[in-house]
Design a protein around this motif. Structure first.
Motif, short mmCIF file in Angstrom:
data_model
loop_
_atom_site.label_atom_id
_atom_site.label_comp_id
_atom_site.label_asym_id
_atom_site.label_seq_id
_atom_site.Cartn_x
_atom_site.Cartn_y
_atom_site.Cartn_z
N ALA A 1 0.81 -1.21 0.00
CA ALA A 1 0.00 0.00 0.00
C ALA A 1 0.85 1.27 0.00
CB ALA A 1 -0.93 0.01 1.21
N THR A 2 2.08 1.17 0.48
CA THR A 2 2.93 2.36 0.61
C THR A 2 4.06 2.41 -0.41
OG1 THR A 2 4.30 1.25 2.28
CG2 THR A 2 2.44 2.57 3.07
N SER A 3 4.44 1.27 -1.00
CA SER A 3 5.56 1.23 -1.95
C SER A 3 5.13 0.58 -3.26
CB SER A 3 6.74 0.45 -1.36
OG SER A 3 7.68 0.14 -2.37
N PRO A 4 5.01 1.36 -4.33
CA PRO A 4 4.67 0.78 -5.63
C PRO A 4 5.67 -0.28 -6.08
CG PRO A 4 4.39 3.15 -5.68
CD PRO A 4 5.06 2.83 -4.38
N LYS A 5 6.94 -0.07 -5.78
CA LYS A 5 7.96 -1.05 -6.17
C LYS A 5 7.81 -2.34 -5.39
CE LYS A 5 10.38 0.59 -9.52
NZ LYS A 5 10.43 -0.13 -10.83
N PHE A 6 7.47 -2.23 -4.11
CA PHE A 6 7.23 -3.44 -3.31
C PHE A 6 6.10 -4.23 -3.94
CE2 PHE A 6 5.77 -6.20 -0.01
CZ PHE A 6 6.83 -6.43 0.83
N ARG A 7 5.01 -3.55 -4.31
CA ARG A 7 3.88 -4.23 -4.95
C ARG A 7 4.32 -4.89 -6.25
NH1 ARG A 7 -1.54 -4.39 -4.83
NH2 ARG A 7 -1.62 -2.86 -3.12
N GLU A 8 5.10 -4.19 -7.05
CA GLU A 8 5.53 -4.73 -8.34
C GLU A 8 6.37 -5.99 -8.16
OE1 GLU A 8 7.76 -3.23 -12.46
OE2 GLU A 8 7.94 -2.05 -10.60
N VAL A 9 7.33 -5.94 -7.25
CA VAL A 9 8.20 -7.09 -7.03
C VAL A 9 7.43 -8.24 -6.40
CG1 VAL A 9 10.26 -7.94 -5.84
CG2 VAL A 9 10.27 -5.66 -6.85
N TYR A 10 6.63 -7.93 -5.39
CA TYR A 10 5.89 -8.99 -4.70
C TYR A 10 4.89 -9.67 -5.64
CZ TYR A 10 3.34 -11.53 -1.14
OH TYR A 10 2.76 -12.54 -0.40
N GLU A 11 4.19 -8.89 -6.43
CA GLU A 11 3.22 -9.48 -7.35
C GLU A 11 3.91 -10.29 -8.44
OE1 GLU A 11 0.70 -6.28 -8.62
OE2 GLU A 11 -0.58 -6.44 -6.83
N SER A 12 5.09 -9.86 -8.86
CA SER A 12 5.87 -10.64 -9.82
C SER A 12 6.21 -12.01 -9.25
CB SER A 12 7.16 -9.91 -10.19
OG SER A 12 8.02 -10.75 -10.94
N TYR A 13 6.74 -12.02 -8.00
CA TYR A 13 7.06 -13.30 -7.38
C TYR A 13 5.80 -14.13 -7.15
CZ TYR A 13 7.67 -16.82 -3.90
OH TYR A 13 7.60 -18.00 -3.23
N ASP A 14 4.72 -13.51 -6.68
CA ASP A 14 3.50 -14.25 -6.36
C ASP A 14 2.92 -14.93 -7.61
OD1 ASP A 14 1.53 -14.97 -4.34
OD2 ASP A 14 0.15 -13.70 -5.45
N ARG A 15 2.93 -14.24 -8.74
CA ARG A 15 2.46 -14.86 -9.99
C ARG A 15 3.32 -16.05 -10.35
NH1 ARG A 15 2.01 -9.44 -11.58
NH2 ARG A 15 4.04 -9.59 -12.64
N PHE A 16 4.63 -15.86 -10.23
CA PHE A 16 5.54 -16.96 -10.54
C PHE A 16 5.31 -18.13 -9.61
CE2 PHE A 16 9.39 -19.41 -10.10
CZ PHE A 16 9.78 -19.60 -11.42
N HIS A 17 5.15 -17.84 -8.32
CA HIS A 17 4.97 -18.88 -7.31
C HIS A 17 3.73 -19.73 -7.58
CE1 HIS A 17 4.82 -20.90 -3.44
NE2 HIS A 17 3.61 -20.41 -3.24
N LYS A 18 2.64 -19.09 -7.93
CA LYS A 18 1.40 -19.83 -8.18
C LYS A 18 1.55 -20.76 -9.39
CE LYS A 18 -1.56 -16.43 -5.98
NZ LYS A 18 -2.43 -15.24 -6.16
N ASN A 19 2.22 -20.29 -10.43
CA ASN A 19 2.46 -21.16 -11.59
C ASN A 19 3.41 -22.30 -11.24
OD1 ASN A 19 0.82 -19.74 -13.38
ND2 ASN A 19 2.46 -18.32 -13.92
#
Length: 345
Positions: free
Chosen positions: A316-334
């Motif tokens: 909610a406070t860091s756009p870069k944190f969201r970008e990196v975390y969502e990148s990893y989360d998508r990869f993790h689910k696959n």
């Protein structure tokens, strides 16, 4: 011989280092943020130094320096960013004062093992994201080591519930530290070389640092009795060589490729070595009377829930944190879809 940081004292007061890149040998001073006497770090530094010198026929030499020798460990990456240091041996979370997203590039609580982390980094977009982030600060980062799960902390007393963590002054790194702070612990950061002394003086009551083999050499068994596992906060941890972009740009493409390739070899060798060293270290710690403990299921679920809350707050406070975390989360689910069908456990 050209030393990029040989007159660091002058550089720190006079502004950006401006080395001359004439013919002959280029010597790049590397400020380590970790004690080079520790196992794995020492072997990696020696191997990287030897390979780079050999493969460039002596054209490039890396010179590793202990923490504090060229700069305080806590300031090292900032000085590489400004050009006052040529290079550093560190982990991305040490740059978190600029953005908490850098902590995800060190380790992810309840996150990937070594294989999954490397898959995301090299083939899932992780490295491209990290290089974009460090590039914005004038740094070229090169993955050089990845560790298996670390110990989760040293304590003077058993931790039976979250109540035992409230108000506990503890040295804890990265996102794991944010989780414990969320649960009421008094979390502090400090370099490796200060941890044991701080515990002896009562400045902190507990601490985590790294793998059992490193914690043993650091001497944490001399200041605490209980050693907890699993390391939910750092299931894998990435370490890198950080080079000032101007320094990196002065190297020839072949020299750059050589350093990248040498780091890849160091990483390959370190993966096996780090795994095989830990049993002997744990056995020695047990023989010395250290109480090895596993977190209770209830506490692990509490840590995981707190991590989810911390991740939401940071996104909610860091756009870069969201970008990196969502990148990893998508990869993790696959990756989990494949892993569920293909692996025995």
């Amino acid at each position: 011989m050209i030393r990029l940081s040989a007159i660091v004292g002058l550089a720190l007061t006079a502004g950006l280092a401006a080395p001359a890149w004439a013919g002959g040998t280029t010597a790049i001073d590397v400020a380590s943020t970790f004690p080079l006497s520790l196992p794995l770090f020492s072997q990696a530094a020696e191997s990287l130094t030897r390979q780079v010198e050999s493969l460039t026929d002596g054209e490039v030499r890396l010179a590793f320096h202990e923490p504090g020798e060229l700069a305080p460990a806590t300031e090292t990456l900032d000085l590489v960013s400004s050009g006052k240091l040529a290079a550093a041996w560190a982990t991305a979370g040490q740059f978190a004062r600029h953005d908490s997203a850098f902590e995800l590039l060190s380790s992810i609580p309840f996150g990937p093992d070594t294989v999954e982390y490397m898959a995301w980094l090299f083939d899932g977009g992780g490295l491209a994201l990290s290089r974009g982030m460090f590039g914005a600060y004038g740094i070229h980062n090169i993955p050089c080591m990845v560790f298996p799960p670390e110990g989760a902390g040293w304590f003077s007393n058993e931790i039976r519930s979250v109540d035992d963590l409230r108000g506990l002054r503890i040295r804890y790194f990265g996102l794991g530290g944010r989780v414990l702070a969320k649960l009421g612990a008094d979390v502090v950061q400090m370099p490796a070389g200060e941890i044991v002394g701080a515990m002896r003086r009562g400045e902190i009551a507990a601490a985590e640092y790294s793998l059992p083999s490193m914690d043993l050499v650091l001497g944490l068994q001399d200041v605490a009795k209980y050693y907890y596992f699993p390391g939910w906060h750092q299931q894998s941890t990435l370490y890198e060589l950080y080079v000032n972009q101007a320094v990196w740009g002065k190297l020839t493409p072949k020299q750059q490729e050589t350093i990248e390739a040498a780091c890849a070899v160091v990483m390959r060798d370190g993966i096996g070595r780090a795994q095989t060293m830990q049993t002997e270290a744990l056995q020695e710690l047990k023989a010395r009377g250290i109480k090895l403990r596993r977190w209770s299921p209830d506490l692990l679920m509490t840590f995981e829930a707190a991590w989810a809350a911390v991740a939401d707050e940071q996104m909610a406070t860091s756009p870069k944190f969201r970008e990196v975390y969502e990148s990893y989360d998508r990869f993790h689910k696959n990756y989990e879809f494949w892993k569920r069908f293909s692996y025995l456990r």
